[in-house]
Enzyme design. Sequence first.
Site, PDB file in Angstrom:
ATOM      1  N   SER A 115     -60.322 -31.594 -22.976  1.00 11.71           N
ATOM      2  CA  SER A 115     -60.568 -30.387 -22.178  1.00 11.71           C
ATOM      3  C   SER A 115     -60.909 -30.807 -20.747  1.00 11.71           C
ATOM      4  O   SER A 115     -61.458 -31.911 -20.541  1.00 11.71           O
ATOM      5  CB  SER A 115     -61.745 -29.616 -22.774  1.00 11.71           C
ATOM      6  OG  SER A 115     -62.232 -28.668 -21.855  1.00 11.71           O
ATOM      7  N   TYR A 140     -70.286 -30.031 -26.133  1.00 18.65           N
ATOM      8  CA  TYR A 140     -68.836 -29.810 -26.177  1.00 18.65           C
ATOM      9  C   TYR A 140     -68.141 -30.741 -25.178  1.00 18.65           C
ATOM     10  O   TYR A 140     -67.190 -31.456 -25.521  1.00 18.65           O
ATOM     11  CB  TYR A 140     -68.516 -28.350 -25.855  1.00 18.65           C
ATOM     12  CG  TYR A 140     -67.024 -28.068 -25.725  1.00 18.65           C
ATOM     13  CD1 TYR A 140     -66.214 -28.040 -26.862  1.00 18.65           C
ATOM     14  CD2 TYR A 140     -66.427 -27.850 -24.485  1.00 18.65           C
ATOM     15  CE1 TYR A 140     -64.850 -27.800 -26.757  1.00 18.65           C
ATOM     16  CE2 TYR A 140     -65.070 -27.610 -24.373  1.00 18.65           C
ATOM     17  CZ  TYR A 140     -64.288 -27.581 -25.518  1.00 18.65           C
ATOM     18  OH  TYR A 140     -62.923 -27.347 -25.397  1.00 18.65           O
TER      19      TYR A 140
HETATM   20  N1  LIG Z   1     -58.614 -22.213 -25.130  1.00 10.71           N
HETATM   21  C1  LIG Z   1     -59.055 -22.894 -24.122  1.00 10.71           C
HETATM   22  O1  LIG Z   1     -59.308 -22.351 -23.033  1.00 10.71           O
HETATM   23  C2  LIG Z   1     -59.244 -24.378 -24.248  1.00 10.71           C
HETATM   24  C3  LIG Z   1     -59.568 -25.106 -23.099  1.00 10.71           C
HETATM   25  C4  LIG Z   1     -59.749 -26.476 -23.198  1.00 10.71           C
HETATM   26  C5  LIG Z   1     -59.582 -27.112 -24.413  1.00 10.71           C
HETATM   27  N2  LIG Z   1     -59.277 -26.382 -25.516  1.00 10.71           N
HETATM   28  C6  LIG Z   1     -59.137 -27.104 -26.784  1.00 10.71           C
HETATM   29  O2  LIG Z   1     -57.911 -26.752 -27.384  1.00 10.71           O
HETATM   30  C7  LIG Z   1     -58.029 -26.820 -28.809  1.00 10.71           C
HETATM   31  C8  LIG Z   1     -57.524 -25.530 -29.426  1.00 10.71           C
HETATM   32  O3  LIG Z   1     -58.280 -24.461 -28.929  1.00 10.71           O
HETATM   33  P1  LIG Z   1     -57.795 -22.947 -29.030  1.00 10.71           P
HETATM   34  O4  LIG Z   1     -58.372 -22.266 -27.872  1.00 10.71           O
HETATM   35  O5  LIG Z   1     -56.334 -22.902 -29.272  1.00 10.71           O
HETATM   36  O6  LIG Z   1     -58.574 -22.485 -30.345  1.00 10.71           O
HETATM   37  P2  LIG Z   1     -58.379 -21.170 -31.253  1.00 10.71           P
HETATM   38  O7  LIG Z   1     -57.399 -20.238 -30.657  1.00 10.71           O
HETATM   39  O8  LIG Z   1     -59.736 -20.686 -31.548  1.00 10.71           O
HETATM   40  O9  LIG Z   1     -57.719 -21.765 -32.590  1.00 10.71           O
HETATM   41  C9  LIG Z   1     -58.426 -22.654 -33.361  1.00 10.71           C
HETATM   42  C10 LIG Z   1     -57.566 -23.123 -34.530  1.00 10.71           C
HETATM   43  O10 LIG Z   1     -58.285 -24.108 -35.245  1.00 10.71           O
HETATM   44  C11 LIG Z   1     -58.536 -23.668 -36.581  1.00 10.71           C
HETATM   45  N3  LIG Z   1     -59.889 -24.094 -36.893  1.00 10.71           N
HETATM   46  C12 LIG Z   1     -61.033 -23.728 -36.278  1.00 10.71           C
HETATM   47  N4  LIG Z   1     -62.081 -24.364 -36.814  1.00 10.71           N
HETATM   48  C13 LIG Z   1     -61.582 -25.159 -37.792  1.00 10.71           C
HETATM   49  C14 LIG Z   1     -62.162 -26.059 -38.714  1.00 10.71           C
HETATM   50  N5  LIG Z   1     -63.474 -26.260 -38.779  1.00 10.71           N
HETATM   51  N6  LIG Z   1     -61.349 -26.708 -39.589  1.00 10.71           N
HETATM   52  C15 LIG Z   1     -60.021 -26.505 -39.566  1.00 10.71           C
HETATM   53  N7  LIG Z   1     -59.402 -25.677 -38.710  1.00 10.71           N
HETATM   54  C16 LIG Z   1     -60.186 -24.998 -37.847  1.00 10.71           C
HETATM   55  C17 LIG Z   1     -58.354 -22.164 -36.555  1.00 10.71           C
HETATM   56  O11 LIG Z   1     -57.848 -21.652 -37.783  1.00 10.71           O
HETATM   57  P3  LIG Z   1     -58.784 -21.180 -39.006  1.00 10.71           P
HETATM   58  O12 LIG Z   1     -59.770 -20.239 -38.408  1.00 10.71           O
HETATM   59  O13 LIG Z   1     -57.855 -20.576 -39.977  1.00 10.71           O
HETATM   60  O14 LIG Z   1     -59.386 -22.422 -39.521  1.00 10.71           O
HETATM   61  C18 LIG Z   1     -57.242 -22.024 -35.513  1.00 10.71           C
HETATM   62  O15 LIG Z   1     -56.001 -22.303 -36.095  1.00 10.71           O
HETATM   63  C19 LIG Z   1     -59.499 -27.121 -29.099  1.00 10.71           C
HETATM   64  O16 LIG Z   1     -59.657 -28.487 -29.339  1.00 10.71           O
HETATM   65  C20 LIG Z   1     -60.203 -26.742 -27.802  1.00 10.71           C
HETATM   66  O17 LIG Z   1     -61.388 -27.460 -27.614  1.00 10.71           O
HETATM   67  C21 LIG Z   1     -59.102 -25.039 -25.473  1.00 10.71           C
END
Ligand SMILES: NC(=O)c1ccc[n+]([C@@H]2O[C@H](COP(=O)([O-])OP(=O)(O)OC[C@H]3O[C@@H](n4cnc5c(N)ncnc54)[C@H](OP(=O)(O)O)[C@@H]3O)[C@@H](O)[C@H]2O)c1
Length: 318
Positions: A193, A206
């Site tokens: 991130s 985080y």
């Molecule tokens: N969105 C942003 O702005 C952003 C920015 C910087 C970095 N990131 C990084 O990008 C990555 C993805 O983020 P996102 O925003 O796409 O997240 P998201 O939309 O909340 O999706 C999270 C995914 O992970 C699964 N998940 C969550 N907790 C889990 C667990 N304990 N075990 C297994 N699966 C789990 C969820 O499915 P289930 O609920 O079915 O398990 C879902 O498929 C993360 O590593 C995050 O730190 C995101």
Amino acid sequence: MENEGICLVNKLALICTFIVGFQIVRFLFTYIYNNFLATALQINAVNLKDAGKWAVVTGATDGIGKAYAEILAKKGLNVVLISRTQSKLEAVAKELGQKYSEVEFKTLVADFTDTQQIYHDLDKQLNGMDIGVLINNVGMSYNHPEYFLDVKNKDEFFTNLINCNIFSVTNMCKIIMPGMAERRRGVVVNISSTAAQIPSPLLSVYAASKAYVAKFSEDLGYEYNKFGITVQCLLPGYVATNMSMIRKATWMAPSPLTYVQEAVKTIGVVESTTGYYPHSVLVDTINVLKSISPRLSRWIVFRTIANVRARALRRAVH
Ligand SMILES: NC(=O)c1ccc[n+]([C@@H]2O[C@H](COP(=O)([O-])OP(=O)(O)OC[C@H]3O[C@@H](n4cnc5c(N)ncnc54)[C@H](OP(=O)(O)O)[C@@H]3O)[C@@H](O)[C@H]2O)c1
């Protein structure tokens, strides 16, 4: 004598101007090369289909992970989808299966806050598959920015966060990379991130967990380059997903699909990147400000994140 002095000063000024000019040109060239040229010309880009038959995506039912699953399927790779919820996995496999009928989908349930049993089970399920691409995407963040000592249920929460953000990346690499090393081909994308690169007060655990991902990727990439494995660390800024709680995509917070479409073009080209030009501009701006005045940059970021915290706390009361 006076003339000789002036001559020496002139020469020194000329040398200084040359050095500063050279550094500016070098900086501009590197910036333009890394952010535009190399990606546009696809220098060293990896053909993901050549890496193997299968891709594995953790956290594949929503957001960035689901977008990776879609783009990889579109490129002709079979995809293993992993997350906690079987019903969501089946829905995504069905949705993508209808769109990309020529590829296969396999679903695996795993909760990455767990540390032992899931890796034993995943290892058994993934053993022997020709996995060419691993997207270590799963991650969790705070519900809202908070002071370290004021995070609710902090013992359990921090353990879960570290397991999900750090342990998962390390262990998935441990399970999948031996096959890649043996076949001498493979791609690992670890999702960190921008929080790892810029001041991130009120999100300290985080941000630190994502800094682990960045450092791990950098050194792992160097170790396994000679085994034909490309390791990339992706450091996104805001993307419109459930985690960021941004509902409407904008230029600065794109939809997951827009974001991944850009990011995937940088695999093999850049080892560590935000993957999306507007996010790089944001990070560079904050870092330039930090190099001029670390206190001012920290203060601005702190005020911004503290405002997000205050809004979240107000919402929680109403
Ligand atoms: N969105 C942003 O702005 C952003 C920015 C910087 C970095 N990131 C990084 O990008 C990555 C993805 O983020 P996102 O925003 O796409 O997240 P998201 O939309 O909340 O999706 C999270 C995914 O992970 C699964 N998940 C969550 N907790 C889990 C667990 N304990 N075990 C297994 N699966 C789990 C969820 O499915 P289930 O609920 O079915 O398990 C879902 O498929 C993360 O590593 C995050 O730190 C995101």
